[in-house]
Design a protein around this motif. Structure first.
Motif, PDB file in Angstrom:
ATOM      1  N   LEU A 127      -1.228  -6.025   1.097  1.00 55.69           N
ATOM      2  CA  LEU A 127      -1.642  -7.068  -0.374  1.00 55.69           C
ATOM      3  C   LEU A 127      -3.328  -6.642  -0.545  1.00 55.69           C
ATOM      4  O   LEU A 127      -3.901  -6.541   0.444  1.00 55.69           O
ATOM      5  CB  LEU A 127      -1.347  -7.895   0.295  1.00 55.69           C
ATOM      6  N   GLY A 267      -0.622 -14.380  -1.971  1.00 54.63           N
ATOM      7  CA  GLY A 267      -0.819 -13.081  -2.710  1.00 54.63           C
ATOM      8  C   GLY A 267      -2.243 -13.127  -3.463  1.00 54.63           C
ATOM      9  O   GLY A 267      -2.306 -12.164  -3.757  1.00 54.63           O
ATOM     10  N   PRO A 295       4.521 -13.330   0.775  1.00 55.38           N
ATOM     11  CA  PRO A 295       3.338 -12.235   0.938  1.00 55.38           C
ATOM     12  C   PRO A 295       3.698 -11.183   1.366  1.00 55.38           C
ATOM     13  O   PRO A 295       3.933  -9.771   1.523  1.00 55.38           O
ATOM     14  CB  PRO A 295       2.134 -13.045   1.685  1.00 55.38           C
TER      15      PRO A 295
END
Length: 390
Positions: A127, A267, A295
């Motif tokens: 991420l 996120g 996420p």
């Protein structure tokens, strides 16, 4: 050329994986389940040509170069070590294994073939928010890290529809194994700190559910809280995993330092310095391939994109570097190539493309922490982390 893929497992994760892998251009050649009928049914639904209940049938298939392990964790060691031994890449689901000894065997197998890609599904590492958080912490943006606070709340974290291995603590079920694995890993990833000792509580409150029939009780934990004193003796991490929350899924990791804090919420990355009067948004994650606020799903697509890049070489990388082969046909400098006896090149790869991923050594550390937390919960004491780095 992208490698052919063999998948072990027939759960819901496999459906998501197959869709994502194919969207990146990978070929899914075979699927395995302990039940042949289940494997055949999944193969028909997902249009996979080979379905089997024999592990070696997938491992020895010549069209397969990458093994994806998404089956119960008691099989991870057997499949991963065999795959490494015959020169095939491994992408393994979490938890890493059922025990520290099993994970150690997996790590040693990967160590014997260092050019192979052997990584876990720790998708949070991919991420952008966590990558940026890691960079800011390394640059001293929030100063000395004092406190790390992680909270994961949701009403369906376990996702138990009927009795399966996910209901059984001894078979790798529960929040600590499934979610805690990711949280422990991402804390080390962004801070570069590992735990020195831990204390925790691991509880299973809902041992009976209406959709789980029979006399069997659910032993998998549905609530976990633990603290970790990090190796620098200056930082403490506090983690809570709660599946009793009936609201919207919540995933927050907060890093507090001497100059301010950084926090990642599902996120998105936020920050506030001591000299500032308000919190500011540093990064907003607008890419949501799984159409939810999880996420882990967001990181999956990015991880598979990086995996695709690992097998795609530019024209400048077509030549093999000097000292490439170790003498037994196995590359040993972080790049790889599969060759026939007639020197025909089949596949190339570059491990640097998946450098963010958690490898088997990272998995060994995480497994050590998980076992220490379970021991602490049973004996109600602080437990020092012990793991073999050799």
């Amino acid at each position: 050329m992208l490698p052919g893929i063999g998948i072990f497992g027939c759960g819901e994760l496999v459906r998501i994986l197959v869709a994502n892998l194919r969207s990146k251009g990978f070929r899914v050649e075979a699927i395995w389940s302990h039940c042949l009928e289940t494997a055949q049914q999944m193969a028909r639904e997902l249009d996979i040509k080979l379905a089997t209940d024999v592990i070696d049938r997938v491992l020895l298939e010549s069209s397969i170069q990458l093994i994806v392990i998404a089956c119960p964790p008691h099989l991870h060691e057997q499949i991963a070590t065999k795959a490494c031994g015959i020169g095939k890449h491994v992408l393994c689901d979490c938890p890493p294994a059922l025990s520290y000894d099993q994970m150690l065997a997996m790590k040693k197998a990967a160590f014997n073939y260092p050019s192979l890609i052997t990584i876990f599904f720790n998708t949070l590492r991919f991420l952008p928010a966590f990558v940026k958080m890691k960079s800011l912490i390394a640059d001293g943006y929030i100063g000395q890290i004092n406190v790390i606070n992680c909270n994961v709340f949701g009403s369906s974290l376990q996702g138990l529809d009927n009795y399966s291995v996910s209901c059984d603590e001894l078979m790798g079920g529960g929040l600590l194994s499934t979610i805690g694995t990711h949280v422990i890993d991402i804390i080390t990833f962004v801070t570069e700190l590992r735990a020195k000792r831990v204390t925790g509580i691991v509880k299973s409150f809902n041992q009976l559910k209406d959709n789980v029939f029979g006399l069997r009780r659910i032993t998998a934990d549905d609530f976990v809280t633990f603290q970790m004193e990090m190796q620098n003796s200056l930082t403490v991490a506090n983690v809570t995993l709660n599946s009793h929350y009936c609201g919207k899924f919540s995933h927050e990791i907060l890093i507090c330092g001497s100059k301010g804090y950084l926090v990642c919420r599902s996120g998105d990355l936020y920050a506030q310095l001591n000299s500032s009067g308000k919190e500011e948004l540093l990064f907003a994650d607008s890419d949501d391939p799984i159409s939810d606020n999880c996420p882990y799903g967001k990181g999956l697509s990015r991880m598979l994109s990086a995996l695709k890049n690992a097998f795609q070489f530019s024209p400048e990388t077509e030549c093999m570097p000097n000292g490439f082969n170790d003498g037994d046909g196995h590359p040993n400098n972080g790049s790889g190539v599969d060759v026939h006896s007639n020197d025909e090149i089949l596949h190339r790869w570059a491990k640097e493309a998946v450098g963010l991923a958690a490898n088997f050594e990272d998995g060994l550390y995480v497994q050590a922490v998980i076992e220490a937390i379970k021991y602490s919960s049973k004996n109600r004491e602080w437990v020092r982390i012990k793991y073999d780095m050799n």
